[in-house]
Design an enzyme around this catalytic site. Structure first.
Site, PDB file in Angstrom:
ATOM      1  N   GLU A 207      48.778  19.355  31.993  1.00 11.41           N
ATOM      2  CA  GLU A 207      47.656  18.425  32.148  1.00 11.41           C
ATOM      3  C   GLU A 207      48.435  16.854  31.774  1.00 11.41           C
ATOM      4  O   GLU A 207      47.986  16.140  32.395  1.00 11.41           O
ATOM      5  CB  GLU A 207      46.842  18.503  30.900  1.00 11.41           C
ATOM      6  CG  GLU A 207      45.303  17.738  31.058  1.00 11.41           C
ATOM      7  CD  GLU A 207      45.458  16.433  30.609  1.00 11.41           C
ATOM      8  OE1 GLU A 207      44.576  15.466  30.855  1.00 11.41           O
ATOM      9  OE2 GLU A 207      46.335  16.167  29.660  1.00 11.41           O
TER      10      GLU A 207
ATOM     11  N   ASP B 118      38.341  18.316  26.356  1.00 13.72           N
ATOM     12  CA  ASP B 118      39.720  17.353  26.147  1.00 13.72           C
ATOM     13  C   ASP B 118      39.269  16.388  24.991  1.00 13.72           C
ATOM     14  O   ASP B 118      38.443  16.762  24.344  1.00 13.72           O
ATOM     15  CB  ASP B 118      40.090  16.729  27.274  1.00 13.72           C
ATOM     16  CG  ASP B 118      41.638  16.462  27.229  1.00 13.72           C
ATOM     17  OD1 ASP B 118      42.187  16.017  26.302  1.00 13.72           O
ATOM     18  OD2 ASP B 118      42.116  16.470  28.532  1.00 13.72           O
TER      19      ASP B 118
END
Length: 345
Positions: free
Chosen positions: A217, A238
């Site tokens: 990511e 997140d």
């Protein structure tokens, strides 16, 4: 929250800069299989868990990433210091003075050191406080007696060895969690604890759900592949970004309206806010101007899904971060409420 906090501590204790994530993937597989699920390590190194739901025709995806910021050896200097290249996005001043470890590929040893600007001593360098911190003058001072590049190479160190930063994790009596890499190991811990809860309480989710722990990511291509054709919704868990003009705080769950990739799906966002109000979960809506997520990466890759992003509010992102247990709890409760809800119409 006790189990979630324990997962946070454990995940953070495992070094996992992007590209060097084998150990944390192995931990995830072992932990998930202890819970009674089958875990699959993908070719990219991410870990996927498919939890069968009542409806197996339409699937959901929920992601968190366990790769972190870090660095890599760029060059060995004649005086025995190391030049480094960044992994992930952060200003150099965010890691100045940080203790670190070099993971030596040739012998699997770890050698500690400190990240410093070359012009460190104020008693020697007039510009020690003002010189621009760049890749050319940031370096690692190894905790070994070395005076030359040959000394360093004799330790097995070479260009390409990964470098991890000391996370310095502290949980205060007042409920704050201070550490590097809360982004995004808080979210990964939340997903692990929800997997535990669903197994312990014999909860069957309404739709087959793919729990995806991504490992790329921080460099922009995390969980954007291996998506099932049945997937219709994609939730990235997140961090919520804090700062000037931001509503996000350390005590609520942050729901992202838009980031650098553009707006998130409106119906999905409204579904999350309605669930938060219904369940009395404290939340804030926000825009993250310089941000991208696994969900936005999936959209760029062409995923035909509704996408959304939420997370705990994280102060000082990509530096020495902080959040509060209240925000972790609110985030976990909203993810749980979503996963047990009906599809967005």
């Amino acid at each position: 929250m006790k189990e979630t906090i324990n997962y946070i501590k454990k995940l953070i204790s495992i070094d996992s800069p992007t590209g060097f994530t084998r150990e944390i993937s192995t931990y995830l597989i072992e932990e998930i299989e202890k819970l009674g699920y089958k875990a699959i390590r993908g070719n990219k190194g991410g870990v996927n868990v498919v939890v069968e739901g009542e409806n197996d025709k339409k699937h959901r995806i929920v992601t968190a990433h366990v790769d972190t910021l870090g660095a890599i050896v760029r060059a060995i200097k004649p005086d025995g210091r190391l030049k480094i290249a960044q992994i992930g996005g952060y200003p150099w001043n965010m890691i100045e003075g940080e203790n670190c470890e070099v993971h030596v590929a040739s012998n699997n040893k770890k050698i500690s050191g400190t990240i410093l600007v070359h012009q460190t001593s104020i008693h020697v360098y007039r510009d020690a406080g003002t010189v621009e911190r760049t890749q050319d003058n940031m370096e690692i001072r190894l905790d070994v007696k070395v005076n030359s590049a040959e000394d360093v190479r004799s330790l097995g160190i070479d260009v390409g060895d990964f470098i991890s930063f000391d996370p310095r994790t502290i949980v205060t009596e007042t409920g704050f969690i201070k550490s590097r890499f809360l982004d995004d190991k808080v979210s990964a811990a939340i997903l692990l604890d929800l997997l535990r809860k669903y197994k312990d309480e014999n909860i069957t989710l309404p739709y087959t759900t793919h729990f995806m722990f991504s490992v790329f990511e921080e460099v922009g291509h995390g969980a954007n592949s291996s998506l099932p054709k049945e997937a219709v919704e994609y939730l990235a868990v997140d961090m919520g970004a804090m700062g000037d003009d931001q509503q996000t705080d350390e005590y609520t769950v942050s729901i992202c309206v838009k980031d650098a990739s553009g707006p998130y799906n409106y119906e999905f966002r409204q579904h999350l806010t309605n669930l938060a109000r219904e369940k009395q979960i404290p939340f804030k809506l926000d825009i993250y101007p310089y941000y991208g997520s696994d969900a936005s990466a999936a959209m760029r890759a062409g995923a035909e899904v509704k996408h959304a992003l939420l997370g705990a509010g994280i102060e000082s992102s990509h530096s020495y971060e902080r959040t509060h247990i209240d925000s972790v709890e609110a985030t976990q409760n909203l993810v749980d409420a979503y996963l047990q809800s009906e599809l967005i119409s």
